[in-house]
Design a protein around this motif. Structure first.
Motif, mmCIF file in Angstrom:
data_model
loop_
_atom_site.group_PDB
_atom_site.id
_atom_site.type_symbol
_atom_site.label_atom_id
_atom_site.label_comp_id
_atom_site.label_asym_id
_atom_site.label_seq_id
_atom_site.Cartn_x
_atom_site.Cartn_y
_atom_site.Cartn_z
ATOM 1 N N ALA A 62 0.827 -1.211 0.000
ATOM 2 C CA ALA A 62 0.000 0.000 0.000
ATOM 3 C C ALA A 62 0.861 1.260 0.000
ATOM 4 N N GLU A 63 1.916 1.271 0.795
ATOM 5 C CA GLU A 63 2.802 2.437 0.848
ATOM 6 C C GLU A 63 3.527 2.635 -0.484
ATOM 7 N N TYR A 64 3.939 1.544 -1.106
ATOM 8 C CA TYR A 64 4.602 1.627 -2.402
ATOM 9 C C TYR A 64 3.665 2.232 -3.449
ATOM 10 N N LEU A 65 2.431 1.721 -3.500
ATOM 11 C CA LEU A 65 1.463 2.243 -4.464
ATOM 12 C C LEU A 65 1.137 3.707 -4.197
ATOM 13 N N LEU A 66 0.992 4.061 -2.933
ATOM 14 C CA LEU A 66 0.744 5.459 -2.584
ATOM 15 C C LEU A 66 1.894 6.343 -3.068
ATOM 16 N N GLY A 67 3.126 5.880 -2.882
ATOM 17 C CA GLY A 67 4.288 6.630 -3.349
ATOM 18 C C GLY A 67 4.300 6.779 -4.860
ATOM 19 N N GLN A 68 3.933 5.708 -5.583
ATOM 20 C CA GLN A 68 3.884 5.783 -7.041
ATOM 21 C C GLN A 68 2.823 6.776 -7.501
#
Length: 192
Positions: free
Chosen positions: A126-132
Protein backbone atom coordinates in the motif's frame (compact mmCIF):
# COMPACT_ATOMS: atom_id res chain seq x y z
CA UNK A 1 13.28 -12.71 -13.69
CA UNK A 2 14.16 -10.46 -16.60
CA UNK A 3 12.30 -7.17 -16.73
CA UNK A 4 12.28 -6.09 -20.34
CA UNK A 5 10.19 -2.95 -19.88
CA UNK A 6 10.36 -1.84 -16.28
CA UNK A 7 12.96 -0.71 -13.79
CA UNK A 8 10.92 -1.80 -10.76
CA UNK A 9 12.15 -0.81 -7.30
CA UNK A 10 9.90 -2.92 -5.04
CA UNK A 11 11.05 -6.43 -4.11
CA UNK A 12 8.04 -8.55 -5.03
CA UNK A 13 9.60 -11.91 -4.22
CA UNK A 14 7.07 -12.70 -1.44
CA UNK A 15 4.07 -11.82 -3.58
CA UNK A 16 5.52 -13.64 -6.61
CA UNK A 17 6.10 -16.79 -4.53
CA UNK A 18 2.53 -16.60 -3.20
CA UNK A 19 1.16 -16.27 -6.74
CA UNK A 20 3.36 -19.16 -7.93
CA UNK A 21 2.06 -21.41 -5.14
CA UNK A 22 -1.60 -20.39 -5.04
CA UNK A 23 -2.27 -18.65 -8.34
CA UNK A 24 -3.80 -19.78 -11.57
CA UNK A 25 -1.65 -19.39 -14.70
CA UNK A 26 -3.61 -17.44 -17.32
CA UNK A 27 -2.70 -16.25 -20.83
CA UNK A 28 -4.12 -12.98 -22.22
CA UNK A 29 -4.05 -12.04 -25.89
CA UNK A 30 -3.41 -8.43 -26.87
CA UNK A 31 -6.58 -6.50 -26.00
CA UNK A 32 -7.95 -9.07 -23.50
CA UNK A 33 -9.17 -7.56 -20.24
CA UNK A 34 -8.06 -8.59 -16.76
CA UNK A 35 -10.59 -6.17 -15.23
CA UNK A 36 -13.38 -4.05 -16.71
CA UNK A 37 -14.19 -0.59 -15.36
CA UNK A 38 -17.41 -0.75 -13.33
CA UNK A 39 -17.40 -4.53 -12.82
CA UNK A 40 -16.32 -5.95 -9.44
CA UNK A 41 -12.50 -6.07 -9.31
CA UNK A 42 -11.55 -9.74 -8.96
CA UNK A 43 -7.86 -10.33 -9.62
CA UNK A 44 -4.37 -9.62 -8.46
CA UNK A 45 -1.87 -11.09 -10.88
CA UNK A 46 1.88 -11.36 -11.11
CA UNK A 47 2.99 -10.64 -14.69
CA UNK A 48 5.42 -13.32 -15.87
CA UNK A 49 5.44 -12.18 -19.53
CA UNK A 50 4.07 -9.10 -21.26
CA UNK A 51 2.48 -5.91 -20.01
CA UNK A 52 -0.86 -4.27 -19.26
CA UNK A 53 -2.32 -0.79 -19.48
CA UNK A 54 -4.90 0.78 -17.19
CA UNK A 55 -7.63 2.65 -19.06
CA UNK A 56 -10.16 5.09 -17.58
CA UNK A 57 -12.99 6.43 -19.74
CA UNK A 58 -13.66 10.16 -19.59
CA UNK A 59 -16.90 11.29 -17.95
CA UNK A 60 -17.95 13.81 -20.57
CA UNK A 61 -16.05 12.69 -23.67
CA UNK A 62 -15.81 8.89 -23.14
CA UNK A 63 -12.22 9.07 -24.45
CA UNK A 64 -9.77 6.46 -23.22
CA UNK A 65 -7.22 7.82 -20.77
CA UNK A 66 -4.18 5.63 -20.02
CA UNK A 67 -3.45 6.04 -16.30
CA UNK A 68 -0.92 3.33 -15.49
CA UNK A 69 1.08 0.36 -16.73
CA UNK A 70 2.14 -2.97 -15.20
CA UNK A 71 5.07 -4.85 -16.68
CA UNK A 72 6.82 -8.18 -16.48
CA UNK A 73 8.03 -8.72 -12.93
CA UNK A 74 5.31 -6.50 -11.42
CA UNK A 75 1.81 -7.14 -10.20
CA UNK A 76 -1.28 -5.95 -12.02
CA UNK A 77 -4.34 -5.05 -9.97
CA UNK A 78 -6.95 -2.35 -9.42
CA UNK A 79 -5.90 -1.98 -5.78
CA UNK A 80 -7.61 -1.45 -3.28
CA UNK A 81 -10.97 -2.00 -5.03
CA UNK A 82 -9.80 -5.57 -5.58
CA UNK A 83 -9.35 -6.22 -1.85
CA UNK A 84 -13.00 -5.42 -1.16
CA UNK A 85 -14.55 -6.61 -4.47
CA UNK A 86 -15.68 -3.07 -5.27
CA UNK A 87 -16.24 -1.91 -8.85
CA UNK A 88 -12.97 -1.56 -10.74
CA UNK A 89 -12.06 2.06 -11.41
CA UNK A 90 -10.15 1.18 -14.59
CA UNK A 91 -10.15 -1.37 -17.37
CA UNK A 92 -6.91 -3.34 -17.31
CA UNK A 93 -5.98 -4.58 -20.77
CA UNK A 94 -3.11 -6.67 -22.14
CA UNK A 95 -0.90 -4.56 -24.44
CA UNK A 96 0.65 -7.67 -26.00
CA UNK A 97 0.35 -11.44 -25.48
CA UNK A 98 0.86 -11.77 -21.71
CA UNK A 99 1.00 -14.46 -19.05
CA UNK A 100 0.09 -13.96 -15.41
CA UNK A 101 -0.30 -15.91 -12.18
CA UNK A 102 -3.55 -14.60 -10.73
CA UNK A 103 -5.23 -14.91 -7.33
CA UNK A 104 -8.56 -13.75 -5.93
CA UNK A 105 -9.10 -11.17 -3.20
CA UNK A 106 -10.18 -13.93 -0.83
CA UNK A 107 -6.93 -15.83 -1.45
CA UNK A 108 -4.88 -12.71 -0.79
CA UNK A 109 -6.82 -11.85 2.39
CA UNK A 110 -6.11 -15.34 3.75
CA UNK A 111 -2.43 -14.88 2.87
CA UNK A 112 -2.25 -11.48 4.61
CA UNK A 113 -3.96 -12.93 7.72
CA UNK A 114 -1.31 -15.65 8.13
CA UNK A 115 1.19 -13.70 10.21
CA UNK A 116 2.49 -10.36 11.35
CA UNK A 117 5.06 -10.47 8.52
CA UNK A 118 2.43 -10.93 5.81
CA UNK A 119 0.35 -8.09 7.31
CA UNK A 120 3.49 -5.95 7.20
CA UNK A 121 3.90 -6.87 3.54
CA UNK A 122 0.33 -5.66 2.92
CA UNK A 123 1.30 -2.28 4.36
CA UNK A 124 4.48 -2.18 2.26
CA UNK A 125 2.46 -2.76 -0.93
CA UNK A 126 0.00 0.00 0.00
CA UNK A 127 2.80 2.44 0.85
CA UNK A 128 4.60 1.63 -2.40
CA UNK A 129 1.46 2.24 -4.46
CA UNK A 130 0.74 5.46 -2.58
CA UNK A 131 4.29 6.63 -3.35
CA UNK A 132 3.88 5.78 -7.04
CA UNK A 133 0.57 7.62 -7.29
CA UNK A 134 1.98 10.64 -5.48
CA UNK A 135 4.98 10.74 -7.82
CA UNK A 136 2.69 10.50 -10.84
CA UNK A 137 0.49 13.31 -9.48
CA UNK A 138 3.51 15.54 -8.88
CA UNK A 139 4.94 14.72 -12.32
CA UNK A 140 1.68 15.73 -14.00
CA UNK A 141 1.68 19.06 -12.16
CA UNK A 142 5.37 19.94 -11.92
CA UNK A 143 7.15 18.65 -15.02
CA UNK A 144 7.09 19.46 -18.71
CA UNK A 145 5.83 17.04 -21.34
CA UNK A 146 9.44 16.32 -22.36
CA UNK A 147 10.42 15.60 -18.74
CA UNK A 148 7.45 13.22 -18.35
CA UNK A 149 8.43 11.48 -21.59
CA UNK A 150 12.02 11.08 -20.36
CA UNK A 151 10.80 9.70 -17.01
CA UNK A 152 8.62 7.14 -18.81
CA UNK A 153 11.56 6.07 -20.99
CA UNK A 154 13.74 5.67 -17.87
CA UNK A 155 11.14 3.54 -16.09
CA UNK A 156 10.18 1.51 -19.16
CA UNK A 157 13.00 1.56 -21.72
CA UNK A 158 11.37 -0.93 -24.14
CA UNK A 159 7.84 0.40 -24.00
CA UNK A 160 7.97 2.51 -27.17
CA UNK A 161 8.06 -0.69 -29.21
CA UNK A 162 4.68 -1.77 -27.80
CA UNK A 163 2.65 1.41 -27.44
CA UNK A 164 0.83 3.51 -29.97
CA UNK A 165 1.69 7.20 -30.08
CA UNK A 166 -1.84 7.91 -28.79
CA UNK A 167 -1.32 5.66 -25.75
CA UNK A 168 1.92 7.41 -24.79
CA UNK A 169 0.26 10.81 -25.27
CA UNK A 170 -2.71 9.75 -23.14
CA UNK A 171 -0.48 8.51 -20.32
CA UNK A 172 1.58 11.71 -20.38
CA UNK A 173 -1.60 13.82 -20.63
CA UNK A 174 -0.55 15.58 -23.84
CA UNK A 175 -1.68 15.69 -27.48
CA UNK A 176 -0.11 13.09 -29.82
CA UNK A 177 1.47 15.95 -31.81
CA UNK A 178 3.45 16.86 -28.69
CA UNK A 179 4.93 13.35 -28.57
CA UNK A 180 5.87 13.61 -32.26
CA UNK A 181 7.62 16.91 -31.59
CA UNK A 182 9.47 15.46 -28.57
CA UNK A 183 10.66 12.52 -30.67
CA UNK A 184 11.82 14.85 -33.46
CA UNK A 185 13.71 16.95 -30.90
CA UNK A 186 15.37 13.83 -29.47
CA UNK A 187 16.40 12.70 -32.96
CA UNK A 188 17.69 16.19 -33.81
CA UNK A 189 19.63 16.40 -30.50
CA UNK A 190 21.21 12.99 -31.17
CA UNK A 191 22.44 14.12 -34.59
CA UNK A 192 24.28 17.15 -33.22
Amino acid sequence: MEQRFSNNSLDLKTLREFCEQEGEAVFYRKGDQLEREGDPARWLAFVTDGCFKYVKHGVSDDREHITWFSFEGEFVVDYPTFLYARPAQTTIEAMMPSRVLRVTGQQLELFFDQSKETMKFRAIIAEYLLGQFRSRYLDLHCTTARERYDLLMQRCPGIVDHLDLQDIASFLNVHPNTISKIRRDITFDAQE
